[in-house]
Each structure stands twice: as C-alpha cells, then as structure tokens.
Design an enzyme around this catalytic site. Structure first.
Site, PDB file in Angstrom:
ATOM      1  N   GLU A  98      -9.901   2.630  -5.501  1.00 51.05           N
ATOM      2  CA  GLU A  98      -9.425   3.961  -5.136  1.00 51.05           C
ATOM      3  C   GLU A  98      -8.177   4.387  -5.910  1.00 51.05           C
ATOM      4  O   GLU A  98      -7.131   4.673  -5.348  1.00 51.05           O
ATOM      5  CB  GLU A  98      -9.159   4.010  -3.620  1.00 51.05           C
ATOM      6  CG  GLU A  98     -10.412   3.775  -2.816  1.00 51.05           C
ATOM      7  CD  GLU A  98     -10.179   3.747  -1.321  1.00 51.05           C
ATOM      8  OE1 GLU A  98     -11.121   4.035  -0.559  1.00 51.05           O
ATOM      9  OE2 GLU A  98      -9.043   3.432  -0.891  1.00 51.05           O
ATOM     10  N   HIS A 151      -2.982   3.094  -4.828  1.00 48.93           N
ATOM     11  CA  HIS A 151      -2.292   2.781  -3.571  1.00 48.93           C
ATOM     12  C   HIS A 151      -0.863   2.298  -3.853  1.00 48.93           C
ATOM     13  O   HIS A 151      -0.403   1.301  -3.298  1.00 48.93           O
ATOM     14  CB  HIS A 151      -3.073   1.741  -2.767  1.00 48.93           C
ATOM     15  CG  HIS A 151      -4.343   2.276  -2.191  1.00 48.93           C
ATOM     16  ND1 HIS A 151      -4.382   3.079  -1.078  1.00 48.93           N
ATOM     17  CD2 HIS A 151      -5.642   2.139  -2.603  1.00 48.93           C
ATOM     18  CE1 HIS A 151      -5.646   3.408  -0.812  1.00 48.93           C
ATOM     19  NE2 HIS A 151      -6.417   2.854  -1.727  1.00 48.93           N
ATOM     20  N   ASP A 177       0.858  -1.189   0.000  1.00 44.88           N
ATOM     21  CA  ASP A 177       0.000   0.000   0.000  1.00 44.88           C
ATOM     22  C   ASP A 177       0.894   1.239   0.000  1.00 44.88           C
ATOM     23  O   ASP A 177       2.128   1.132   0.012  1.00 44.88           O
ATOM     24  CB  ASP A 177      -0.953   0.005   1.194  1.00 44.88           C
ATOM     25  CG  ASP A 177      -2.317   0.592   0.827  1.00 44.88           C
ATOM     26  OD1 ASP A 177      -2.352   1.773   0.412  1.00 44.88           O
ATOM     27  OD2 ASP A 177      -3.318  -0.123   0.930  1.00 44.88           O
TER      28      ASP A 177
END
Length: 622
Positions: free
Chosen positions: A340, A277, A200
């Site tokens: 995302e 990410h 991440d």
C-alpha cells in the site's frame, strides 16, 4: 499495513458440523484418546492404556542440559498453580518428570510418556521439550483439584515450520506486560513466531537512538478518529477525540520482550514499514519527503499518499534504522511491509524522475522494486532475510526474500512457483480482527473493522494451495493470523478477538489438513474454556448452536429447534419475542417448537459458568 476488504456475510454451518459428532468417522474413532484428553493442537499419535499416575506433593523435574533446564524452569512456573513444591534435580531416579534429549525426525517434535514410572518428555532440543511440556499441562486439570494423569504415549510434531501470529501496536499501543501475555498465548498453543508490527502512519513504536525524534514526535498523534471510518460518507462524519495518544518501546524493553519470547521458543519478527505507511516518519523528518511539509502523525486509518521519497537520505535513514533493529532482533527475518505505497508523490517528484532515468526505469511503480532490492541487499549484508507483504513481488525481488500472501492466495502461489518462501495469511481466513458475527457492525459486538471470519472458516483453512506441486508446496513455511488494531483499543479487546479463534489457528499450523475435523475439534475446544477462565482470559463466549437456517427442522407447521452450547456447564436462555435474552428469560432444557406462517424472532444466548454471556444467536422464523 495491508488494508482489509470487507467479506460478504454468511452463516457458518456450525451446528451441522456439530451434529456429525454423534456419528464419528473411522478417522475420528482413531483419534478417540486425543478427543477424550481434549488436546489442542491435535497430536500426531495418542495411545492410552489403563492406569493413572499421581503427581506427589513434592515434584522433582530431571534436567541436565541448558535447554532441558530452561524448559524445566518454565515448567516449574507453569506448575505453580497446582500448589505443590516443584524443584529441579540432576538425579533421574528421584524425578517424577524427566526431560530427555534424543534425536527425533523433526527438531520441534517430541514424545511424551506417562506410566507407572512418571512423566518422560523426549525431544531433540528445547523447542520439542517445551511443546511436550505444554501438552503435559493440558493433560492436567484446568484448576488444581487433582493431579492424576492417565497413562498415555504421545508422539507429535508440527506440520509447518512457521506458525505465526501478528499484533499491530501502531494504531493502538500495548504495554510490555501485555506483549508478554500475548506471547504466552502463542506459546501455550505451540505457535513459534510473533510478528510485531512496530511502525505505521499512526505511530512509530521502537526507540532508534540515532533518530530521537522518532520517539519524541513520530510515536504520538494529536488525536484519534472516533467511530467506524468505513461507514462515514461525508466530511462532517469525521470526528476526533481531541486526546493526544502514543507510546513506544525502549531498546531495553525490546530486548526484554525478545529474551522472553526466545525462552519460550518464539522468534520475534519486527516490521518496519517502508516505503509506504511512513507519514509518521515525515512528521519528525520532513526532509525525507518528496515535497515540503509540514506533516503530522496520522489520526485516521487507511492508506496515506504521503510516503518517503526514495532518495539517498531516505536510504541512509532506513539503513541506520535497520542497523539498530538488526542488533535488537536475533531472528533471521526483518519485515519491511512493502504494501500500500501510493506513487502520487513519486510521480510529481523531479528527484524520482532523475532516479528513473539513471536506473533505466520506465514505470514509476517499478521504482519500489528497485527500492526493495537495495534494502534486501543491505539486510543480507547484516545476515538478515527480507520478508514483506505480497506487493513486493510486483517490482521484482530476489528469491532469497520471503513473501506474506495477504491479498488471498494468489501472491503466495506466484511466489512459491518463483522459488520464494511463503507465509500464508490471507484476509479470507487469517485476519482475526475481522468480525465474529454474520451481521456487519452488530450492536452486540464491540466496534471493529468489519468483515466476517467465523471459527470454522479459520479451522478449515489449508495453507498448502492445491494449485502448487509437492515441490512448490515445500516453499510454504506455514500460516499466520493477523491482529490489526484500528478498533482494538485495549488488551481485553485483543483477547476477545483472539479467543477462541487462536485455538483454530493453532491446529491449522500444527496438524496436517488430512487429519483435521471441525466436528471433532469443537468438543475439544469446549474443554479449553475452563483453562481460559483459570488465566482470566476475556474470550468471546460462543453463541448457542442450532439457530440458523441449516439446522431449522419443519414439523407439522412448526419449526423445531434443538440448541447446544460449546461451553461445558453453560446455560442457554432464549426468547421468542425478539428481546435480548438474559438470566431472567426462559431456560432451555429441551427442544422447542414455534409456529411457522408468521414472522417470529427467536434469540438465544449462552451464559457461561463464570456469568459472562455470548452475543445472541438469532433467526427470523417466517
């Protein structure tokens, strides 16, 4: 990593459910043997008969096949706290515990029989034998005070193929020994999938030999944000601890964990986030970005607009990474995240515009679908299935890819209708990093991301959406609980957020919804606190029941309170002046009344037999 949306606070009607225990339904009466035995998850069928079988000082386990012997070896270790000598034998007549292989309708199902001949566990293979062994352990006392087993016949199988729990090790890193302990928790309650979130923005946690800077640079951040980011309003609110933080797992450690999980019939699903990410990747390899760096491993939480550019060097990078990852994880699935991923940098990139012209893509958002499809094809050539968060549906993905529905159930419903296999993990029911107190950021709870996910909301979740037809429901692999760790900094805090909620997750995953009863679950759950104590688990002690508006009884101008604890042997201490109860305040022994008509804060805590206290239950009486 999916960002979490705060849920509105609401009071769980726990005490109302608890009151139902005194008036069992016919279904609850049918489950009376299972209730008495305190088994979690609830088995399909439990029949008891008069008599008990006592395990002798020297216990022999009969096991012949490799799977039988694997389970016998595990059981040998799990029985060690009994203080008895436990050996394996190939002589069935000499064994007190027999592990037997025979065809069963479900490959993970089992039958467990205790009678005058001893203990027999029968299953089609190792997984079923292992689950039968876990049930056997629950039939024994939490502490080695006796080893008598009631005569019983249990026939059991799981409702779902995928019974999962995720742990994020990127925001905060956890050592191998705790990863094994986490796996033990899952195994004890018959979960079979460990989703390991390994990469991440805040840290890359897996050694990739072709890209050493991923562990030299991307695995570390210079500092970490202090406090609850979601409450900050101004730039000056953002403060950092000025302490370098990081860590990673070597490939040898990864192999060790995977082997440990496999021995316990748990499949490890690694998550390698892409294309979003990914700023930690850019810290080490800025040439994979759409715009020049420099970049650094992120020190905040949330969503970063800096993501990898979908160019050929990026594909080569991820193909190299996934080649090494595929060799380390023998399970069928590789998780690519896919959530995302802001397209701010892609919109500004001439390279991305060239890709769109070449591929005939008119919407930059659809570029991610093209990216995902290339990765899916590569993984298929490696013999792996792609799984990702529900955003992967938006750009188009082959039905061979599986979907994790996290933004509610909508994505999972859409995916199942389209022919995708689905794991249901909605924030509303399965995000166990959410708070356990209806008061946001309660001063009596450790720092956490917010939201509110009480035990009953987890337990009452049905992973099979009613909107789907029976054929469409066949695509629902099962549920999964997720543990994100922005604010979960230690193993002890993981355990606090995990227990006792994992017990509810276990029953959601194993027991058909039609056979579940929250009221009947609570007393069974109570029997497991002593087991958690025996393993030194830092569970959250539940508040006393009865201090909520649903249970308030008005009588003659007074409010009458009847309190209960879910922890056997616990004390309840209370106050009427708003102060925090402790060992010195009033001991609850019988229902009490307080006058209505003026404001009065009633607070009560559970003090468990081990001395640990619950957060306070409280109610403002007016």
């Amino acid at each position: 990593m999916p960002i979490r949306i705060s849920l509105p606070s609401c009071l769980a009607l726990v005490s109302a459910a608890f009151l139902l225990i005194g008036h069992p339904t016919s279904a609850q009466q049918a489950e009376a043997p299972a209730q008495r035995l305190g088994l979690i998850p609830l088995p399909r069928e439990v029949k008891t008969s008069a008599g008990t079988y006592s395990l002798p000082q020297k216990i022999s386990i009969y096991a012949v096949s490799p799977e039988e012997r694997n389970v016998a070896t595990l059981l040998q270790g799990l029985l060690a706290p009994l203080g008895k000598t436990v050996t394996l034998t190939s002589s069935r007549t000499a064994a007190q515990i027999q592990l037997l292989t025979a065809a069963t309708p479900n490959p993970e199902g089992y039958q467990l029989v205790v009678d005058k001949g001893g203990v027999r566990i029968t299953a089609a293979g190792g997984a079923g034998l292992f689950y039968g062994a876990q049930t056997l352990l629950q039939l024994l006392p939490a502490r080695p005070v006796a080893t008598s087993l009631s005569y019983v016949r249990i026939t059991d199988e799981p409702a779902f193929r995928w019974r999962g729990a995720m742990l994020d090790v990127c925001r905060h890193f956890f050592p191998v020994e705790f990863i094994k302990r986490y796996i033990d928790f899952l195994a004890a309650y018959k979960l079979n999938t460990f989703h390991w979130h390994l990469t991440d923005d805040q840290g890359w946690r897996i050694e990739i030999k072709k890209y050493p800077k991923l562990t030299q640079v991307s695995a570390f951040r210079k500092e970490t944000l202090i406090g609850a980011q979601q409450t900050f309003k101004k730039p000056e609110d953002f403060k950092y601890d000025a302490t370098p933080y990081g860590g990673f797992y070597t490939q040898e450690q990864i192999k060790e964990v995977v082997a440990y999980a496999k021995q316990r019939y748990i499949t490890v699903v690694p998550e390698i986030e892409m294309p979003g990410h990914s700023v930690a990747i850019l810290a080490a390899y800025p040439e994979l970005a759409c715009k020049p760096g420099p970049y650094e491993t992120w020190t905040m939480w949330g969503v970063n607009e800096d993501i990898v550019c979908p160019t050929e060097p990026t594909f080569r990078f991820f193909e190299d990474v996934l080649t090494e990852v595929s060799a380390l994880f023998p399970g069928p699935y590789i998780h690519i995240g896919g959530d995302e991923a802001p397209k701010t940098r892609w919109k500004e990139s001439a390279a991305v515009q060239d890709i769109m012209r070449r591929e005939g893509i008119t919407d930059v958002e659809k570029v991610q679908g093209w990216f995902n499809r290339r990765i899916e094809k590569f993984l298929a050539n490696k013999g792996k299935k792609l799984i990702g968060w529900d955003e992967i549906l938006e750009g188009g993905i082959p039905t061979s890819a599986a979907v994790m529905s996290w933004r509610g159930e909508k994505g999972g419903i859409e995916a199942a209708r389209a022919g995708h296999d689905v794991v249901m993990t909605p924030t509303t029911n399965m995000y166990i990093d959410y708070g356990q107190n209806p008061q946001p950021h309660s001063p009596f709870e450790p720092l956490m991301i917010g939201g509110y996910l009480p035990l009953d909301r987890i337990y009452n979740y049905n992973p099979l959406p009613k909107e789907l037809t029976p054929d469409e429901q066949k695509h629902i692999l099962g549920p999964q609980a997720n543990m994100w760790t922005e604010y979960i900094t230690t193993p002890q805090k993981v355990e606090y957020m995990l227990f006792p909620r994992l017990l509810a997750v276990s029953e959601v995953a194993w027991t058909p919804a039609a056979r579940k009863s929250y009221a009947a679950f609570l007393p069974r759950m109570g029997q497991h606190f002593a087991r958690l104590d025996a393993h030194k688990v830092n569970y959250r002690v539940p508040e006393p029941l009865g201090l909520d508006s649903a249970s308030l009884v008005s009588q003659g101008g007074k409010a009458l309170f009847t309190l209960r604890s879910l922890v056997p042997g616990a004390q309840i201490r209370y106050t009427l002046d708003g102060k925090l109860p402790d060992e010195t305040t009033e001991l609850y022994t019988k229902p009490f009344a307080v006058p209505q008509g003026r404001q009065l804060m009633v607070r009560a805590v559970t003090i468990a037999p081990n001395g640990r206290k619950s957060p306070p239950a409280e109610l403002l009486v007016k």
